[in-house]
Design a protein around this motif. Structure first.
Motif, PDB file in Angstrom:
ATOM      1  N   UNK A  35     -35.817 -45.487 -74.132  1.00  0.00           N
ATOM      2  CA  UNK A  35     -35.774 -44.113 -73.642  1.00  0.00           C
ATOM      3  C   UNK A  35     -34.331 -43.629 -73.533  1.00  0.00           C
ATOM      4  N   UNK A  36     -34.080 -42.506 -74.164  1.00  0.00           N
ATOM      5  CA  UNK A  36     -32.773 -41.856 -74.006  1.00  0.00           C
ATOM      6  C   UNK A  36     -32.901 -40.562 -73.214  1.00  0.00           C
ATOM      7  N   UNK A  37     -34.112 -40.020 -73.196  1.00  0.00           N
ATOM      8  CA  UNK A  37     -34.361 -38.777 -72.462  1.00  0.00           C
ATOM      9  C   UNK A  37     -34.996 -39.117 -71.116  1.00  0.00           C
ATOM     10  N   UNK A  38     -34.294 -38.812 -70.016  1.00  0.00           N
ATOM     11  CA  UNK A  38     -34.794 -39.132 -68.677  1.00  0.00           C
ATOM     12  C   UNK A  38     -36.084 -38.393 -68.335  1.00  0.00           C
ATOM     13  N   UNK A  39     -36.365 -37.311 -69.066  1.00  0.00           N
ATOM     14  CA  UNK A  39     -37.559 -36.511 -68.778  1.00  0.00           C
ATOM     15  C   UNK A  39     -38.838 -37.308 -69.016  1.00  0.00           C
ATOM     16  N   UNK A  40     -38.793 -38.250 -69.938  1.00  0.00           N
ATOM     17  CA  UNK A  40     -39.992 -39.024 -70.282  1.00  0.00           C
ATOM     18  C   UNK A  40     -40.105 -40.314 -69.475  1.00  0.00           C
ATOM     19  N   UNK A  41     -39.092 -40.625 -68.689  1.00  0.00           N
ATOM     20  CA  UNK A  41     -39.080 -41.877 -67.951  1.00  0.00           C
ATOM     21  C   UNK A  41     -40.285 -42.046 -67.016  1.00  0.00           C
ATOM     22  N   UNK A  42     -40.672 -41.015 -66.221  1.00  0.00           N
ATOM     23  CA  UNK A  42     -41.829 -41.192 -65.316  1.00  0.00           C
ATOM     24  C   UNK A  42     -43.111 -41.537 -66.055  1.00  0.00           C
ATOM     25  N   UNK A  43     -43.303 -40.999 -67.268  1.00  0.00           N
ATOM     26  CA  UNK A  43     -44.522 -41.269 -68.022  1.00  0.00           C
ATOM     27  C   UNK A  43     -44.561 -42.726 -68.481  1.00  0.00           C
ATOM     28  N   UNK A  44     -43.427 -43.220 -68.970  1.00  0.00           N
ATOM     29  CA  UNK A  44     -43.357 -44.608 -69.398  1.00  0.00           C
ATOM     30  C   UNK A  44     -43.533 -45.552 -68.207  1.00  0.00           C
ATOM     31  N   UNK A  45     -42.987 -45.172 -67.064  1.00  0.00           N
ATOM     32  CA  UNK A  45     -43.124 -45.996 -65.861  1.00  0.00           C
ATOM     33  C   UNK A  45     -44.586 -46.111 -65.447  1.00  0.00           C
ATOM     34  N   UNK A  46     -45.311 -45.002 -65.522  1.00  0.00           N
ATOM     35  CA  UNK A  46     -46.735 -45.012 -65.171  1.00  0.00           C
ATOM     36  C   UNK A  46     -47.530 -45.892 -66.126  1.00  0.00           C
ATOM     37  N   UNK A  47     -47.199 -45.814 -67.412  1.00  0.00           N
ATOM     38  CA  UNK A  47     -47.895 -46.634 -68.410  1.00  0.00           C
ATOM     39  C   UNK A  47     -47.622 -48.113 -68.158  1.00  0.00           C
ATOM     40  N   UNK A  48     -46.359 -48.437 -67.864  1.00  0.00           N
ATOM     41  CA  UNK A  48     -45.986 -49.831 -67.591  1.00  0.00           C
ATOM     42  C   UNK A  48     -46.746 -50.353 -66.375  1.00  0.00           C
ATOM     43  N   UNK A  49     -46.798 -49.549 -65.309  1.00  0.00           N
ATOM     44  CA  UNK A  49     -47.495 -49.968 -64.086  1.00  0.00           C
ATOM     45  C   UNK A  49     -48.977 -50.220 -64.359  1.00  0.00           C
ATOM     46  N   UNK A  50     -49.581 -49.364 -65.181  1.00  0.00           N
ATOM     47  CA  UNK A  50     -51.001 -49.527 -65.507  1.00  0.00           C
ATOM     48  C   UNK A  50     -51.242 -50.808 -66.297  1.00  0.00           C
ATOM     49  N   UNK A  51     -50.408 -51.049 -67.302  1.00  0.00           N
ATOM     50  CA  UNK A  51     -50.562 -52.245 -68.144  1.00  0.00           C
ATOM     51  C   UNK A  51     -50.366 -53.517 -67.316  1.00  0.00           C
ATOM     52  N   UNK A  52     -49.330 -53.524 -66.479  1.00  0.00           N
ATOM     53  CA  UNK A  52     -49.036 -54.703 -65.658  1.00  0.00           C
ATOM     54  C   UNK A  52     -50.157 -54.947 -64.649  1.00  0.00           C
ATOM     55  N   UNK A  53     -50.672 -53.880 -64.040  1.00  0.00           N
ATOM     56  CA  UNK A  53     -51.769 -54.028 -63.083  1.00  0.00           C
ATOM     57  C   UNK A  53     -53.007 -54.626 -63.749  1.00  0.00           C
ATOM     58  N   UNK A  54     -53.248 -54.241 -65.004  1.00  0.00           N
ATOM     59  CA  UNK A  54     -54.387 -54.782 -65.749  1.00  0.00           C
ATOM     60  C   UNK A  54     -54.189 -56.268 -66.058  1.00  0.00           C
TER      61      UNK A  54
END
Length: 313
Positions: free
Chosen positions: A211-230
């Protein structure tokens, strides 16, 4: 000072409100996790038109609980659950504030570090602080979580042994001694530690290389949290099973649940029977036990077990 107290109150009060509203769903999920299926599966087909056996979704499960125990019965275990959340939140915040690092005062490390070495150091500090704080918060609040889980598990056999906080603390000690307060702690600690490790490392790698654009960071963080929780979800299932195993309730004794020697024994059994993910999907649930296909319809081989469970009520 008043503003700080007010902010901390809102940080605890709002999540507690959400927990209270969603408790019936979490209650049904706990019963699914410990393997209680009072409603027999019905023949259906998958998206690929393959014969399968559908189990009730979480809302149908909540409706069943309400039909047995009434509206108030959908809130079994809510008080110790909220107490556990409060204790855990306070312990986490207090521990985080108490953890200091020798060079934490270095402004270059603390506020938007520009050097790569400083960024790595800051990430390591945050990881260590979050890991220690989370582990302490879980250890401190776990006895209350055990009580909440056993209160909910009483639905299986219609017992009232765990009723009220003080009486439940005494009952846990009578059944399992001091170790009873920490039943299921090991897989819970391992699962939460794995979450923090995977989320922290993944976030750092993505921030640095993807990620170079901070605007997309929250979306990637949510995806990571979902994958890790699974990925780490089986640790939660095993923890909840061990919290009620051999505790004097029908839910934790044969034939409803085998008596496990350790959480590794529980993991091995659930893995062998393909049950480590039970409760992960709340809307589309399929029976994964032994079954046969007759005239294009799936039929469970141990169908009588569902009738037995229904009679326990």
């Amino acid at each position: 000072m008043l503003q700080i107290i007010k902010d901390e109150f809102h940080e605890i009060a709002f999540p507690m409100f959400i927990n209270g509203i969603s408790h019936p769903i979490e209650y049904a999920k706990v019963l699914i996790q410990i393997g209680y299926e009072p409603i027999p599966p019905r023949p259906t087909t998958t998206l690929f038109r393959q014969p399968a056996l559908a189990l009730p979704n979480v809302f149908q499960y909540v409706k069943y609980i309400k039909s047995v125990d009434g509206f108030s019965g959908c809130y079994r275990g809510l008080i110790p659950k909220l107490c556990a959340f409060t204790v855990s939140t306070v312990a986490f915040k207090k521990t985080s504030k108490c953890i200091k690092f020798s060079d934490k005062s270095n402004k270059e490390v603390n506020e938007y570090p520009s050097k790569e070495s400083s960024r790595i150091k800051k990430s390591i500090y945050e990881f260590v602080r979050d890991l220690i704080s989370k582990m302490i918060a879980i250890i401190v609040s776990h006895p209350l979580d055990v009580i909440a889980l056993r209160m909910m598990a009483q639905f299986v056999g219609g017992e009232t042994k765990y009723n009220g906080l003080f009486r439940s603390f005494v009952e846990v000690y009578k059944e399992n001694g001091i170790q009873g307060y920490y039943a299921g702690l090991a897989p819970r600690l391992i699962g939460n530690a794995a979450v923090i490790i995977l989320v922290s490392s993944s976030t750092y790698v993505i921030d640095k290389y993807v990620i170079t654009d901070l605007e997309f960071k929250p979306y990637f963080t949510s995806i990571i949290n979902f994958i890790v929780a699974t990925i780490t979800y089986p640790f939660l299932v095993v923890s909840h099973c061990m919290a009620v195993n051999n505790c004097g309730l029908v839910a934790g004794l044969p034939p409803q649940m085998p008596i496990y020697n350790s959480w590794l024994d529980c993991w091995s059994h659930l893995s062998a029977t393909n049950q480590l993910k039970r409760g992960n999907s709340l809307l589309w649930r399929y029976y994964t036990g032994p079954q046969v296909i007759i005239n294009g319809k799936a039929i469970p081989l141990n169908k009588d077990n569902f009738h037995l469970q229904s009679k326990i009520q």
